[in-house]
Design a protein around this motif. Sequence first.
Motif, PDB file in Angstrom:
ATOM      1  N   MET A   1       0.845  -1.192   0.000  1.00 41.47           N
ATOM      2  CA  MET A   1       0.000   0.000   0.000  1.00 41.47           C
ATOM      3  C   MET A   1       0.879   1.241   0.000  1.00 41.47           C
ATOM      4  O   MET A   1       1.739   1.401   0.872  1.00 41.47           O
ATOM      5  N   ILE A   2       0.676   2.118  -0.968  1.00 35.85           N
ATOM      6  CA  ILE A   2       1.375   3.399  -1.027  1.00 35.85           C
ATOM      7  C   ILE A   2       0.342   4.502  -0.804  1.00 35.85           C
ATOM      8  O   ILE A   2      -0.614   4.620  -1.573  1.00 35.85           O
ATOM      9  N   GLN A   3       0.508   5.272   0.255  1.00 32.91           N
ATOM     10  CA  GLN A   3      -0.387   6.395   0.513  1.00 32.91           C
ATOM     11  C   GLN A   3       0.146   7.628  -0.222  1.00 32.91           C
ATOM     12  O   GLN A   3       1.339   7.925  -0.158  1.00 32.91           O
ATOM     13  N   MET A   4      -0.751   8.358  -0.890  1.00 36.84           N
ATOM     14  CA  MET A   4      -0.341   9.461  -1.741  1.00 36.84           C
ATOM     15  C   MET A   4      -1.216  10.680  -1.480  1.00 36.84           C
ATOM     16  O   MET A   4      -2.417  10.560  -1.240  1.00 36.84           O
ATOM     17  N   ASP A   5      -0.590  11.870  -1.501  1.00 32.30           N
ATOM     18  CA  ASP A   5      -1.341  13.100  -1.253  1.00 32.30           C
ATOM     19  C   ASP A   5      -0.514  14.283  -1.750  1.00 32.30           C
ATOM     20  O   ASP A   5       0.654  14.134  -2.106  1.00 32.30           O
ATOM     21  N   ALA A   6      -1.146  15.471  -1.762  1.00 30.78           N
ATOM     22  CA  ALA A   6      -0.446  16.715  -2.089  1.00 30.78           C
ATOM     23  C   ALA A   6      -0.721  17.725  -0.991  1.00 30.78           C
ATOM     24  O   ALA A   6      -1.850  17.829  -0.499  1.00 30.78           O
ATOM     25  N   SER A   7       0.311  18.480  -0.615  1.00 29.51           N
ATOM     26  CA  SER A   7       0.216  19.433   0.493  1.00 29.51           C
ATOM     27  C   SER A   7       0.540  20.835  -0.010  1.00 29.51           C
ATOM     28  O   SER A   7       1.621  21.078  -0.551  1.00 29.51           O
ATOM     29  N   SER A   8      -0.413  21.772   0.181  1.00 32.94           N
ATOM     30  CA  SER A   8      -0.212  23.166  -0.217  1.00 32.94           C
ATOM     31  C   SER A   8       0.370  23.936   0.963  1.00 32.94           C
ATOM     32  O   SER A   8      -0.170  23.900   2.068  1.00 32.94           O
TER      33      SER A   8
ATOM     34  N   HIS B   1       2.600  23.092  -4.234  1.00 35.42           N
ATOM     35  CA  HIS B   1       1.980  21.834  -3.805  1.00 35.42           C
ATOM     36  C   HIS B   1       3.039  20.738  -3.857  1.00 35.42           C
ATOM     37  O   HIS B   1       3.625  20.495  -4.922  1.00 35.42           O
ATOM     38  N   LEU B   2       3.288  20.129  -2.714  1.00 34.71           N
ATOM     39  CA  LEU B   2       4.250  19.036  -2.647  1.00 34.71           C
ATOM     40  C   LEU B   2       3.487  17.719  -2.771  1.00 34.71           C
ATOM     41  O   LEU B   2       2.720  17.338  -1.891  1.00 34.71           O
ATOM     42  N   HIS B   3       3.686  17.008  -3.885  1.00 35.73           N
ATOM     43  CA  HIS B   3       3.076  15.701  -4.109  1.00 35.73           C
ATOM     44  C   HIS B   3       4.008  14.653  -3.490  1.00 35.73           C
ATOM     45  O   HIS B   3       5.199  14.610  -3.838  1.00 35.73           O
ATOM     46  N   VAL B   4       3.486  13.852  -2.596  1.00 41.65           N
ATOM     47  CA  VAL B   4       4.331  12.862  -1.910  1.00 41.65           C
ATOM     48  C   VAL B   4       3.642  11.498  -1.884  1.00 41.65           C
ATOM     49  O   VAL B   4       2.418  11.394  -1.969  1.00 41.65           O
ATOM     50  N   ALA B   5       4.464  10.464  -1.751  1.00 37.48           N
ATOM     51  CA  ALA B   5       3.972   9.090  -1.602  1.00 37.48           C
ATOM     52  C   ALA B   5       4.825   8.402  -0.553  1.00 37.48           C
ATOM     53  O   ALA B   5       6.055   8.554  -0.543  1.00 37.48           O
TER      54      ALA B   5
ATOM     55  N   GLN C   1       0.456  23.756  -8.626  1.00 34.19           N
ATOM     56  CA  GLN C   1      -0.888  23.319  -8.289  1.00 34.19           C
ATOM     57  C   GLN C   1      -0.855  21.809  -8.080  1.00 34.19           C
ATOM     58  O   GLN C   1       0.138  21.159  -8.374  1.00 34.19           O
ATOM     59  N   GLU C   2      -1.969  21.262  -7.561  1.00 32.29           N
ATOM     60  CA  GLU C   2      -2.085  19.811  -7.468  1.00 32.29           C
ATOM     61  C   GLU C   2      -2.451  19.306  -8.855  1.00 32.29           C
ATOM     62  O   GLU C   2      -3.567  19.512  -9.323  1.00 32.29           O
ATOM     63  N   THR C   3      -1.513  18.649  -9.535  1.00 38.45           N
ATOM     64  CA  THR C   3      -1.671  18.372 -10.959  1.00 38.45           C
ATOM     65  C   THR C   3      -1.428  16.904 -11.284  1.00 38.45           C
ATOM     66  O   THR C   3      -0.813  16.157 -10.522  1.00 38.45           O
ATOM     67  N   LEU C   4      -1.905  16.528 -12.473  1.00 38.91           N
ATOM     68  CA  LEU C   4      -1.616  15.202 -12.998  1.00 38.91           C
ATOM     69  C   LEU C   4      -0.116  15.029 -13.193  1.00 38.91           C
ATOM     70  O   LEU C   4       0.442  13.965 -12.897  1.00 38.91           O
ATOM     71  N   LYS C   5       0.571  16.058 -13.687  1.00 39.41           N
ATOM     72  CA  LYS C   5       2.020  15.993 -13.881  1.00 39.41           C
ATOM     73  C   LYS C   5       2.722  15.680 -12.567  1.00 39.41           C
ATOM     74  O   LYS C   5       3.649  14.870 -12.517  1.00 39.41           O
ATOM     75  N   GLY C   6       2.280  16.319 -11.464  1.00 42.41           N
ATOM     76  CA  GLY C   6       2.894  16.073 -10.165  1.00 42.41           C
ATOM     77  C   GLY C   6       2.783  14.618  -9.751  1.00 42.41           C
ATOM     78  O   GLY C   6       3.755  14.001  -9.298  1.00 42.41           O
ATOM     79  N   TYR C   7       1.581  14.036  -9.920  1.00 47.08           N
ATOM     80  CA  TYR C   7       1.396  12.632  -9.540  1.00 47.08           C
ATOM     81  C   TYR C   7       2.101  11.689 -10.511  1.00 47.08           C
ATOM     82  O   TYR C   7       2.592  10.631 -10.100  1.00 47.08           O
ATOM     83  N   TYR C   8       2.178  12.059 -11.793  1.00 49.12           N
ATOM     84  CA  TYR C   8       2.945  11.249 -12.737  1.00 49.12           C
ATOM     85  C   TYR C   8       4.432  11.247 -12.361  1.00 49.12           C
ATOM     86  O   TYR C   8       5.105  10.213 -12.475  1.00 49.12           O
TER      87      TYR C   8
ATOM     88  N   ARG D   1       0.464  12.667   8.351  1.00 50.76           N
ATOM     89  CA  ARG D   1       1.519  13.008   9.328  1.00 50.76           C
ATOM     90  C   ARG D   1       2.813  13.369   8.620  1.00 50.76           C
ATOM     91  O   ARG D   1       3.579  14.220   9.086  1.00 50.76           O
ATOM     92  N   LEU D   2       3.074  12.713   7.491  1.00 53.88           N
ATOM     93  CA  LEU D   2       4.259  13.057   6.695  1.00 53.88           C
ATOM     94  C   LEU D   2       4.174  14.512   6.240  1.00 53.88           C
ATOM     95  O   LEU D   2       5.164  15.252   6.310  1.00 53.88           O
ATOM     96  N   ASN D   3       2.989  14.941   5.784  1.00 54.14           N
ATOM     97  CA  ASN D   3       2.809  16.332   5.358  1.00 54.14           C
ATOM     98  C   ASN D   3       3.119  17.300   6.494  1.00 54.14           C
ATOM     99  O   ASN D   3       3.782  18.328   6.293  1.00 54.14           O
ATOM    100  N   GLN D   4       2.640  16.992   7.702  1.00 52.21           N
ATOM    101  CA  GLN D   4       2.898  17.864   8.849  1.00 52.21           C
ATOM    102  C   GLN D   4       4.387  17.931   9.169  1.00 52.21           C
ATOM    103  O   GLN D   4       4.931  19.008   9.444  1.00 52.21           O
TER     104      GLN D   4
END
Length: 348
Positions: free
Chosen positions: A59-66, A76-80, A96-103, A170-173
């Motif tokens: 399981m990889i948890q994924m999110d973006a933090s502004s 926006h930091l896209h992290v996994a 921005q939170e973008t498709l490019k960021g997640y790609y 928690r990683l974002n924080q």
Amino acid sequence: MLSPKARRKTKKALKKKLKERMNDTASEKVRNEIKESIIILDEQDAHPRRPRSKYAGEMIQMDASSFHWIEGEVWHLHVAIDDADGKVVGAYFDRQETLKGYYEVLYQILINHGIPAMFYTDRRTVFEYKRKDKPSDAEDTFTQFSYACHNLGIEIKTTSVPQAKGRVERLNQTLQSRLPVELRHAHITNIEEANVFLNSYIKKYNNQFALRLNSTKSVYEKQPSMEKINRTLAVLSTRTIDSGHCIRFQSKFYFPVTENGDRRFFAGKTNCMVIETFDGQLLANIDDNLYLMEEVAEHELVSKEFDAPKEAPKKEKKKYIPPMDHPWRKNSFANYVAKQKHRCGANV
């Protein structure tokens, strides 16, 4: 005002004070306000604990933090993060939170680890099914990203509850507390430098915080080839050929051409699919045949009447068109989009 990073001990002490105030006041209005505050405190901790995944890549948890990562700039930091050992497996800044960021994050995972089994993502923001205000499938980020994952065999699970993916929250924080200081010490002033810096910083972060579990086995599948990555992490856009035999894409006009550079002229209103590969190549799928896209210049570069003749240009080498494969077939993508729309309608 309670800090969003307050610990349970602090919340418990605040809850005790609120109860004491509620017992000391005679006003029913104030008592009701205090009761609501206590309920909110209880709800913040009202989510069940979940054990870590057994295997790396399960399981990889994924999110973006502004956040204001550097002074005066909101990125926006896209992290996994891997749920099993807490290792950050991908990170990328975008405006921005973008498709490019997640790609870009998925690319890092594929290159450095392999193909994971599942992504756990946020349903509320960029990972949504096609909305009515979306003018094209190319802008429907969930469909584009999930189609790429579908072709790699990666499952996507979404949630609207932040606590359900607490590892990445928690990683974002943690990164919001530490990374701005690191960027300032490294004299980072723009987003390009910040993305280069992330490569070294994530290694440092993992050495400090990731669990060192020798018993944790990996279920990442073998890393795909670069050609497959470029094909899979592509943006697919439906278009129609205009009366001038051209395809309009991102405010520019293109002719479909063969490997030899010969233009192909198709009738107006012919449907086609534009493919923008991960490495930036533009291709057009017309009747399940692939063509290169040659940009039509706004003005002629050379005037035959008034410019002096120059030496004949050297003949360009034959350009490479990759073989047609499953992710680029129009019917495959159209069927997948239709399935997502049906699923979306069923969930409403």
